[in-house]
Structure formats: structure tokens, C-alpha cells
Design a protein around this motif. Structure first.
Motif, PDB file in Angstrom:
ATOM      1  N   SER A  62       0.823  -1.216   0.000  1.00 36.25           N
ATOM      2  CA  SER A  62       0.000   0.000   0.000  1.00 36.25           C
ATOM      3  C   SER A  62       0.856   1.266   0.000  1.00 36.25           C
ATOM      4  O   SER A  62       0.388   2.322  -0.408  1.00 36.25           O
ATOM      5  N   SER A  63       2.095   1.168   0.454  1.00 36.00           N
ATOM      6  CA  SER A  63       3.047   2.280   0.340  1.00 36.00           C
ATOM      7  C   SER A  63       4.458   1.727   0.462  1.00 36.00           C
ATOM      8  O   SER A  63       4.666   0.639   0.969  1.00 36.00           O
ATOM      9  N   GLY A  64       5.412   2.507  -0.043  1.00 34.90           N
ATOM     10  CA  GLY A  64       6.788   2.042  -0.041  1.00 34.90           C
ATOM     11  C   GLY A  64       7.045   1.123  -1.215  1.00 34.90           C
ATOM     12  O   GLY A  64       6.268   1.094  -2.172  1.00 34.90           O
ATOM     13  N   ALA A  65       8.115   0.352  -1.145  1.00 33.65           N
ATOM     14  CA  ALA A  65       8.499  -0.503  -2.265  1.00 33.65           C
ATOM     15  C   ALA A  65       9.097  -1.814  -1.787  1.00 33.65           C
ATOM     16  O   ALA A  65       9.779  -1.867  -0.773  1.00 33.65           O
ATOM     17  N   VAL A  66       8.819  -2.860  -2.562  1.00 32.77           N
ATOM     18  CA  VAL A  66       9.458  -4.158  -2.407  1.00 32.77           C
ATOM     19  C   VAL A  66      10.288  -4.356  -3.665  1.00 32.77           C
ATOM     20  O   VAL A  66       9.804  -4.174  -4.779  1.00 32.77           O
ATOM     21  N   TYR A  67      11.552  -4.716  -3.483  1.00 33.36           N
ATOM     22  CA  TYR A  67      12.478  -4.866  -4.600  1.00 33.36           C
ATOM     23  C   TYR A  67      12.659  -6.351  -4.925  1.00 33.36           C
ATOM     24  O   TYR A  67      13.036  -7.128  -4.053  1.00 33.36           O
ATOM     25  N   LYS A  68      12.375  -6.709  -6.172  1.00 34.14           N
ATOM     26  CA  LYS A  68      12.657  -8.061  -6.653  1.00 34.14           C
ATOM     27  C   LYS A  68      14.077  -8.026  -7.204  1.00 34.14           C
ATOM     28  O   LYS A  68      14.371  -7.283  -8.133  1.00 34.14           O
ATOM     29  N   GLN A  69      14.936  -8.838  -6.609  1.00 34.93           N
ATOM     30  CA  GLN A  69      16.352  -8.811  -6.963  1.00 34.93           C
ATOM     31  C   GLN A  69      16.779 -10.151  -7.546  1.00 34.93           C
ATOM     32  O   GLN A  69      16.136 -11.182  -7.303  1.00 34.93           O
ATOM     33  N   TYR A  70      17.867 -10.116  -8.298  1.00 32.07           N
ATOM     34  CA  TYR A  70      18.302 -11.293  -9.053  1.00 32.07           C
ATOM     35  C   TYR A  70      19.814 -11.408  -9.047  1.00 32.07           C
ATOM     36  O   TYR A  70      20.523 -10.426  -9.262  1.00 32.07           O
ATOM     37  N   CYS A  71      20.299 -12.620  -8.820  1.00 33.85           N
ATOM     38  CA  CYS A  71      21.718 -12.913  -8.923  1.00 33.85           C
ATOM     39  C   CYS A  71      21.916 -13.890 -10.075  1.00 33.85           C
ATOM     40  O   CYS A  71      21.435 -15.027 -10.006  1.00 33.85           O
ATOM     41  N   PRO A  72      22.596 -13.464 -11.147  1.00 37.36           N
ATOM     42  CA  PRO A  72      22.802 -14.342 -12.297  1.00 37.36           C
ATOM     43  C   PRO A  72      23.783 -15.477 -12.016  1.00 37.36           C
ATOM     44  O   PRO A  72      23.812 -16.464 -12.752  1.00 37.36           O
ATOM     45  N   MET A  73      24.571 -15.378 -10.967  1.00 38.53           N
ATOM     46  CA  MET A  73      25.593 -16.371 -10.652  1.00 38.53           C
ATOM     47  C   MET A  73      25.053 -17.531  -9.802  1.00 38.53           C
ATOM     48  O   MET A  73      25.667 -18.598  -9.747  1.00 38.53           O
ATOM     49  N   ALA A  74      23.912 -17.332  -9.149  1.00 40.79           N
ATOM     50  CA  ALA A  74      23.379 -18.339  -8.234  1.00 40.79           C
ATOM     51  C   ALA A  74      23.082 -19.645  -8.959  1.00 40.79           C
ATOM     52  O   ALA A  74      22.723 -19.656 -10.138  1.00 40.79           O
ATOM     53  N   PHE A  75      23.252 -20.732  -8.233  1.00 46.21           N
ATOM     54  CA  PHE A  75      22.917 -22.067  -8.727  1.00 46.21           C
ATOM     55  C   PHE A  75      23.605 -22.393 -10.047  1.00 46.21           C
ATOM     56  O   PHE A  75      22.971 -22.740 -11.029  1.00 46.21           O
ATOM     57  N   GLU A  76      24.927 -22.228 -10.004  1.00 41.95           N
ATOM     58  CA  GLU A  76      25.796 -22.556 -11.129  1.00 41.95           C
ATOM     59  C   GLU A  76      25.383 -21.850 -12.418  1.00 41.95           C
ATOM     60  O   GLU A  76      25.335 -22.433 -13.494  1.00 41.95           O
ATOM     61  N   GLY A  77      25.043 -20.581 -12.300  1.00 42.43           N
ATOM     62  CA  GLY A  77      24.717 -19.759 -13.457  1.00 42.43           C
ATOM     63  C   GLY A  77      23.260 -19.799 -13.890  1.00 42.43           C
ATOM     64  O   GLY A  77      22.885 -19.133 -14.847  1.00 42.43           O
TER      65      GLY A  77
END
Length: 181
Positions: free
Chosen positions: A132-147
Motif C-alpha cells: 500500500s506504500s513504499g516498495a518491495v524490490y525483486k532482486q536477481y543474482c545471475p551467478m546463483a545455482f551454477e549460473g
């Protein structure tokens, strides 16, 4: 001549690795252990100062406990991740039960990190429309789990990687922002 090729190849690999991760240094930590008081539960974002709030108590509780699990994985603390997952299981109607059970039952941080991918997907489905206010950031690591890569959610824009912890703490990027800054 061979020595120069090995050094050159090593330097090239190092540059590729650095380019695939966010090498920006992050400062400070943000504690998420605060009381849950109203349906408009809030946690203060370090970067923006915006208040993150949800439309209902369940979403707020789920996200709060999810952050406990995420932060424990960042710190490499399997016991704290298990405890956070146990609290998630106590929230009525939570859809990520299977992943939370795996995290709660595991004492191996690698097993918990594997299950965290599914937990993140479940939590995203729940909270995406409930901010309802503020932000949630969806983040990603391309290196995780052997690429293969891995996603997670955060209340901060700064990257704190739960899949690698202190080995590659800032590896990742923000892929999506849910809510408003």
C-alpha cells in the motif's frame, strides 16, 4: 609466452565475473526485527526513507518473516533461517508451506538456499498486489545455482545476496520494484 596467456585469460575471467555482479560496495545493515502492530505494517527502507506498508496483516507478517529468513541466509545462519521459516508456517493461509517446511527442517544452509527460490516466488505472489506504500524490490543474482540464477525480495534497493552471503554479498541487481517509492 604461455605465462602471459594464462595471466591474460585469468584477468579476462575475472573481468567477466565482475561484470556479471554488482560490485558496488554496500554500507551498513538493516535490522528487520520489529513488532507487528497494525494492518499497515511498516519497515523503514534505508535508502529512500519510504515506509513499506501492506494492505493486510497477513501480507505484512509473511513479508516480515520472509525478511528474517532472507537476512539469516545472507548471514549464513541456518538456525535463524529455520526459525524464520517456522514463523512463516504459523501465518494462516500462507501458500509457501512446502518451501518453508524445507527451510525449517534443514540444518544445511545450501539446502535452505535451494528452497528459498520457491519461497521467494510464493511470497512475491502474495505481496505484489498488497503493497500500500513504499516498495518491495525483486532482486536477481545471475551467478546463483551454477549460473541458472536466483530471485529474492527485499525492502531495500541495496543488494544483500542470500544465495552467496559474504562470498558474493553484493552480486545481483534489482529487476522489478513493486509498490511506489
Amino acid at each position: 609466452m604461455k605465462k602471459f596467456r594464462v595471466v591474460g585469460t585469468s584477468l579476462m575471467l575475472a573481468m567477466i565475473l565482475a561484470a556479471s555482479c554488482n560490485s558496488k560496495k554496500q554500507e551498513g545493515t538493516h535490522e528487520h526485527d520489529h513488532a507487528m502492530e497494525t494492518s499497515e505494517q511498516a519497515s523503514k527502507s534505508v535508502e529512500s526513507g519510504a515506509i513499506l506498508a501492506f494492505k493486510d496483516d497477513e501480507s505484512a507478517k509473511v513479508f516480515h518473516h520472509y525478511l528474517t529468513v532472507k537476512n539469516a541466509l545472507v548471514e549464513g545462519d541456518a538456525a535463524a533461517a529455520s526459525e524464520g521459516a517456522k514463523k512463516l508456517l504459523a501465518v494462516d493461509g500462507f501458500q509457501g508451506q512446502e518451501a518453508a517446511k524445507k527451510i525449517e527442517a534443514a540444518s544445511d544452509i545450501a539446502v535452505q538456499r535451494d528452497a528459498f527460490v520457491a519461497l521467494s516466488a510464493s511470497v512475491e505472489q502474495l505481496v505484489a498486489s498488497q503493497v500500500s506504500s513504499g516498495a518491495v524490490y525483486k532482486q536477481y543474482c545471475p551467478m546463483a545455482f551454477e549460473g541458472k540464477g536466483g530471485y529474492w525480495l527485499s525492502d531495500q534497493e541495496a543488494i544483500r545476496n542470500p544465495y552467496y552471503g559474504d562470498k558474493m554479498l553484493t552480486c545481483g541487481r534489482v529487476d522489478k520494484v513493486m509498490g511506489e517509492l
